[in-house]
Design a protein around this motif. Structure first.
Motif, short mmCIF file in Angstrom:
data_model
loop_
_atom_site.label_atom_id
_atom_site.label_comp_id
_atom_site.label_asym_id
_atom_site.label_seq_id
_atom_site.Cartn_x
_atom_site.Cartn_y
_atom_site.Cartn_z
N ILE A 276 18.52 43.24 16.45
CA ILE A 276 18.60 44.69 16.29
C ILE A 276 19.32 45.05 15.00
CG2 ILE A 276 19.67 46.79 17.24
CD1 ILE A 276 19.18 45.68 20.00
N LEU A 277 20.43 44.36 14.76
CA LEU A 277 21.21 44.63 13.55
C LEU A 277 20.33 44.51 12.30
CD1 LEU A 277 24.17 44.87 12.25
CD2 LEU A 277 23.91 42.43 11.88
N LEU A 278 19.59 43.38 12.21
CA LEU A 278 18.80 43.15 11.00
C LEU A 278 17.66 44.17 10.87
CD1 LEU A 278 18.64 39.25 10.87
CD2 LEU A 278 20.07 40.79 9.54
N THR A 279 17.06 44.52 12.01
CA THR A 279 15.94 45.48 11.94
C THR A 279 16.43 46.85 11.49
OG1 THR A 279 14.99 44.28 13.80
CG2 THR A 279 14.01 46.40 13.25
N VAL A 280 17.53 47.30 12.10
CA VAL A 280 18.06 48.60 11.72
C VAL A 280 18.51 48.58 10.26
CG1 VAL A 280 19.94 50.22 12.16
CG2 VAL A 280 18.69 49.23 14.07
N LEU A 281 19.13 47.45 9.87
CA LEU A 281 19.57 47.32 8.47
C LEU A 281 18.36 47.42 7.54
CD1 LEU A 281 21.99 46.63 6.60
CD2 LEU A 281 21.24 44.25 6.75
N SER A 282 17.25 46.76 7.92
CA SER A 282 16.09 46.79 7.04
C SER A 282 15.59 48.21 6.87
CB SER A 282 14.98 45.88 7.58
OG SER A 282 14.26 46.54 8.58
N PHE A 283 15.61 49.01 7.95
CA PHE A 283 15.15 50.40 7.83
C PHE A 283 16.06 51.19 6.91
CE2 PHE A 283 12.97 49.94 12.10
CZ PHE A 283 11.72 49.83 11.52
N SER A 284 17.37 51.03 7.08
CA SER A 284 18.21 51.88 6.23
C SER A 284 18.17 51.45 4.77
CB SER A 284 19.65 52.01 6.74
OG SER A 284 20.04 50.87 7.37
N LEU A 285 18.05 50.14 4.51
CA LEU A 285 17.94 49.72 3.11
C LEU A 285 16.64 50.24 2.50
CD1 LEU A 285 19.25 46.04 3.21
CD2 LEU A 285 20.44 48.10 2.45
N MET A 286 15.55 50.15 3.27
CA MET A 286 14.29 50.65 2.74
C MET A 286 14.34 52.15 2.53
SD MET A 286 11.07 48.68 4.32
CE MET A 286 11.34 49.31 5.93
N GLY A 287 15.01 52.84 3.45
CA GLY A 287 15.14 54.29 3.31
C GLY A 287 15.82 54.66 2.01
N GLU A 288 16.87 53.91 1.70
CA GLU A 288 17.59 54.12 0.44
C GLU A 288 16.65 53.96 -0.75
OE1 GLU A 288 21.46 54.64 -1.35
OE2 GLU A 288 20.69 54.86 0.67
N GLY A 289 15.87 52.87 -0.71
CA GLY A 289 14.94 52.61 -1.81
C GLY A 289 13.85 53.67 -1.89
N LEU A 290 13.36 54.09 -0.72
CA LEU A 290 12.33 55.15 -0.71
C LEU A 290 12.88 56.41 -1.33
CD1 LEU A 290 10.71 54.99 2.84
CD2 LEU A 290 9.63 54.52 0.66
#
Lengths: 300, 550
Positions: A276-290
């Motif tokens: 869960i940690l890694l999945t949520v992290l991936s969303f927020s990092l991608m959100g930042e990049g988006l």
């Protein structure tokens, strides 16, 4: 006009066009790539998607069946490489199949909440006046109830099936996108290009969806990554309280069940926790990049 | 008058832009002097680097933009070796700057007097009483009505012209040797502009400071300049005494620029047969904007934007609506295109009442009246291709996609753009090209009337001339009627057959352009026409055959 045609050509504006620009996708990717963390987020996300897609290949069969001795430690039995839980179920299989459930919850609940948010926000922002007042007070009413409590109530009423959980998560998280879309619409509706479309005779609904919405969408897309992350967390929290759908191997269910053996066999709860940690992290990092790629104004 | 030593001297000044800009050098070897008691106008189009020259002198260039060579001297002293602290000491004290938009250059939170006082506190050791006396004195000098009251006011409580006077007072309070004015009157109405220009002239006579005056407007140059320097893409193409450059320009670029300035002599009006059909008629329009009150707050005072306004527009005719900001001219344009509804009155298009039609009839009538907007960037949806933007209107009114696209391509040719432009997005074009796209979109529905709301005021003078010529051309070819809203009387003089002068929501005077300009009847029209910058200067119709010829 008094200006000679010769002069006009002698003077100024080239009628030829500026050089062709690279396509929008290329520009988008170039900007996204600048943010290394976002690229890392993308890699994580691809891994999660791969796990979901390959679940039946790597760990075929029902992930809820018993495969080995209960509470086998990780890396001891090749049948269950990451160990088993109290009922002897394979944790690796649970993680792989759980990725499907978590992603589905993330995507579908986000679509529901953003969909409701766009409709309510667009209508309120475009028409304003009393329509806006009514819709925003309605939104306020939703926002005054803590969203998790509301979700608990909804799931308690509708029953703990996967569909009702997804629906419930969508219902409790549309308020922020609605406010965001409304704010965008309010600033865009008086822009000249919207008036230009109106003066061509375009109908209001077409104006909303064809003219304004594409311009209002970038911040909403960025925010959708946040909603996806919180949807997965909300589902996990429900499952942790034993309100998840017991017929699916979701990460939240796994943590909820691992809770009782946390002190003796920590890995049962911690491994899905890491997922869960890694999945949520991936969303927020991608959100930042988006955000950086879609809002070039904030470049510096 | 201009025999003093140079106050400001640029020698071979070269300013580099960050890599990836449209050109490597913003300024290339600029050599220019401003002597004491002299006003030097630095003229150029947008992107010519004129503002960067000013910022370089103040050492206020944005990060990434840097002086790559040459020297800047203030009173003979090289500024390059000075430390940041020494530069701070000079700014405001020996050299001061007046910005374009006084509302953003003043701190909205502080009283005007406090802001002038700050300059004195930083640079002098006068005591409180002396400072207060000096503030009073300087506000009187810039001829602000009620100086004591003005010192206590916040910027938003003053009018635009008064705010600019405050900026000038701030710049002058320490009696600097050099004043840099960057488009100081561009944001002001013509009548205010005239007063502020007169003030700058008087001050320069009285104080003997050197003024570097940056502008794009040749009318203003004619009004104020002692000497003129013309910049083109960072290169100085011509400099000399004002009378010389304005009336006998040497460089082809200067000639072209000056030739693009609309003369104030209206061309003979188009022969409109008196029996030409009336295509647009407004009767007794009224519009009051009442701000919507908040739940508990009081209602704000309603503003009457248009009062009892009537006019007729015949086929092939161009009616100019002129006036200053707040005169209600844009409201008129928005009412006749039904972007807003009038409180009362009728708008007749071919005999049908557009203002009170049902939604379906409104959509049908819209094809007869189309609008060209002020800001071509804002009026084109950034996420649509040009061809879709132009074809949109016909498609809304039921044309097939292929046919609409074919028409869009032929319209692109009509506005002198290549049909390949259709595949691009609006941001890929320059300002003038975008406005031509806007015109093509307005023409796509083959309307009878085009309402143009300040269509050239966001454009450089040369591009402006090109767009105006295109409009005049199309009008003649397509038998269009134009309702042309503008604040620029020079532009109105060029294009309009009749003008309607508005002030505070009412028409004060209307008549054939030539008559209104040569013999204005109403006092407001008289003051408006007397305020046109450089009205005594007629841009020479320079011969262009010299260009390219031996």
């Amino acid at each position: 006009m008094s200006l000679d045609p010769d002069l006009a050509t002698a003077l100024v504006e080239p009628s030829e066009l500026p050089p062709e620009e690279p396509g929008r996708l290329a520009v988008f990717w170039r900007r996204f790539r600048r943010n290394r963390a976002a690229v890392f987020g993308l890699v994580l996300f691809v891994l999660v998607v791969a796990a979901a897609l390959l679940a039946d290949v790597i760990t075929p069969g029902d992930p809820l069946r018993r495969v080995a001795q209960p509470l086998t430690d990780p890396f001891t039995n090749p049948v269950a490489p990451l160990g088993t839980d109290q009922l002897g179920r394979d944790i690796l299989a649970g993680l792989m199949h759980g990725a499907r459930v978590s992603l589905m919850i993330g995507v579908v609940a986000t679509l529901i909440s953003v969909g409701i948010g766009i409709v309510i926000g667009a209508v309120a922002g475009y028409w304003g006046g009393w329509v806006d007042d009514v819709l925003m007070r309605f939104t306020d009413a939703f926002q005054t109830v803590p969203s998790f409590i509301l979700l608990l109530a909804l799931v308690a009423i509708m029953g703990a099936s996967l569909e009702s959980i997804i629906f419930g998560i969508g219902i409790v998280s549309w308020t922020s996108p609605a406010r965001m879309v409304r704010a965008e619409f309010m600033s865009l509706r008086h822009r000249e290009f919207v008036e230009a479309a109106r003066s061509l005779g375009q109908r209001p609904v077409a104006t909303i969806f064809r003219e304004i919405l594409p311009n209002a969408l970038p911040p909403v897309i960025v925010f959708a990554s946040v909603i996806m992350a919180t949807s997965i967390l909300l589902e996990s929290a429900l499952a942790f309280l034993a309100l998840g759908d017991p017929n699916h191997a979701s990460w939240g269910n796994m943590i909820g069940q691992g809770r009782s053996v946390l002190r003796s066999d920590w890995y049962v709860a911690v491994l899905p926790g890491i997922a869960i940690l890694l999945t949520v992290l991936s969303f927020s990092l991608m959100g930042e990049g988006l955000n950086e790629a879609l809002n070039p104004r904030q470049k510096k | 008058m201009s025999d003093g030593a140079p106050v400001l001297e640029f020698r071979d000044l070269t300013v580099a832009l960050p890599p990836g800009s449209d050109r490597p050098l913003a300024l290339d070897g600029l050599t220019l002097q401003v002597r004491a008691g002299e006003i030097v106008c630095l003229v150029g189009e947008s992107g010519s680097g004129k503002s960067l020259a000013a910022l370089a002198a103040m050492r206020l260039l944005a990060p990434g933009v840097q002086v790559a060579g040459g020297t800047i001297r203030l009173d003979g002293r090289d500024l390059a070796p000075l430390s940041e602290a020494e530069m701070r000491g000079l700014r405001g004290d020996d050299m001061a700057m007046i910005f374009q938009e006084p509302m953003t250059a003043l701190n909205p939170q502080k009283r005007v007097g406090w802001q002038i006082d700050e300059v004195l506190r930083l640079h002098t050791d006068l005591d409180r009483r002396a400072r207060r006396a000096r503030i009073r004195e300087i506000l009187e000098e810039v001829r602000i009505p009620d100086p004591a009251g003005a010192a206590q006011a916040y910027p938003h409580q003053l009018s635009g012209g008064q705010r600019q006077r405050v900026m000038i007072a701030m710049a002058l309070v320490l009696r600097p040797r050099l004043i840099i004015a960057d488009e100081p009157t561009t944001a002001l109405d013509v009548t205010t502009q005239k007063q502020v220009l007169a003030l700058i002239r008087d001050i320069q006579r009285g104080e003997g400071a050197g003024i570097l005056f940056i502008t794009h407007d040749f009318g203003v140059v004619a009004e104020i300049a002692d000497r003129v320097a013309v910049l083109r893409r960072g290169e100085l193409v011509e400099q000399g005494p004002a009378a010389e450059v304005l009336n006998r320009p040497q460089h082809p670029y200067t000639r072209a620029l000056i030739a693009a300035v609309p003369a104030l002599i209206p061309p003979p009006p188009a022969a409109i047969p008196p029996d030409a059909p009336v295509v647009l008629k407004a009767e007794g329009l009224d519009k009051t904007f009442s701000a919507r009150g908040t739940l508990f707050g009081p209602r704000r005072k309603p503003v009457q934007a248009v009062r009892d306004l009537s006019f007729e527009l015949r086929r092939g005719e161009t009616l100019g609506v002129v006036g200053e900001s707040g005169s209600g001219k844009t409201t008129v344009a928005r009412i006749v295109t039904r972007l807003i509804q009038p409180d009362s009155g009728r708008v007749l298009i071919g005999g049908e009442d557009f203002a009170h039609a049902k939604p379906a009839e409104v959509r049908a009538l819209r094809r007869h009246i189309q609008m060209v907007f002020q800001d071509p960037m804002a009026s084109l949806n950034p996420r649509k291709r040009v061809i879709d933007l132009i074809a949109q209107g016909p498609m809304i009114h039921g044309m097939k996609k292929a046919e609409a696209h074919a028409r869009a391509r032929s319209l692109l040719e009509l506005v002198e753009l290549s049909p390949a432009a259709g595949e691009r997005y609006p941001h890929e074009f320059s300002g003038g090209q975008r406005q031509r796209i806007g015109i093509a979109r307005a023409l796509a529905l083959e309307p009878r009337v085009i309402v143009a709301d300040e269509p050239v005021s966001a454009l450089d003078v040369s591009v402006q001339a090109q767009v105006l010529r295109l409009l005049a051309d199309l009008r003649a070819r397509l038998q269009l009627s134009l309702l042309f809203v503008t604040h620029d009387l020079r532009v109105a003089a060029q294009l309009c057959d009749r003008v309607m002068v508005m002030s505070k929501g009412e028409v004060v005077e209307t008549g054939p352009t030539a008559e209104v300009f040569s013999d204005p009847q109403h006092p407001y029209t008289q003051s408006l026409i007397a305020s046109i910058p450089g009205r005594d200067w007629t841009p020479p119709r320079v011969a262009l055959e010299t260009e390219g010829a031996p």
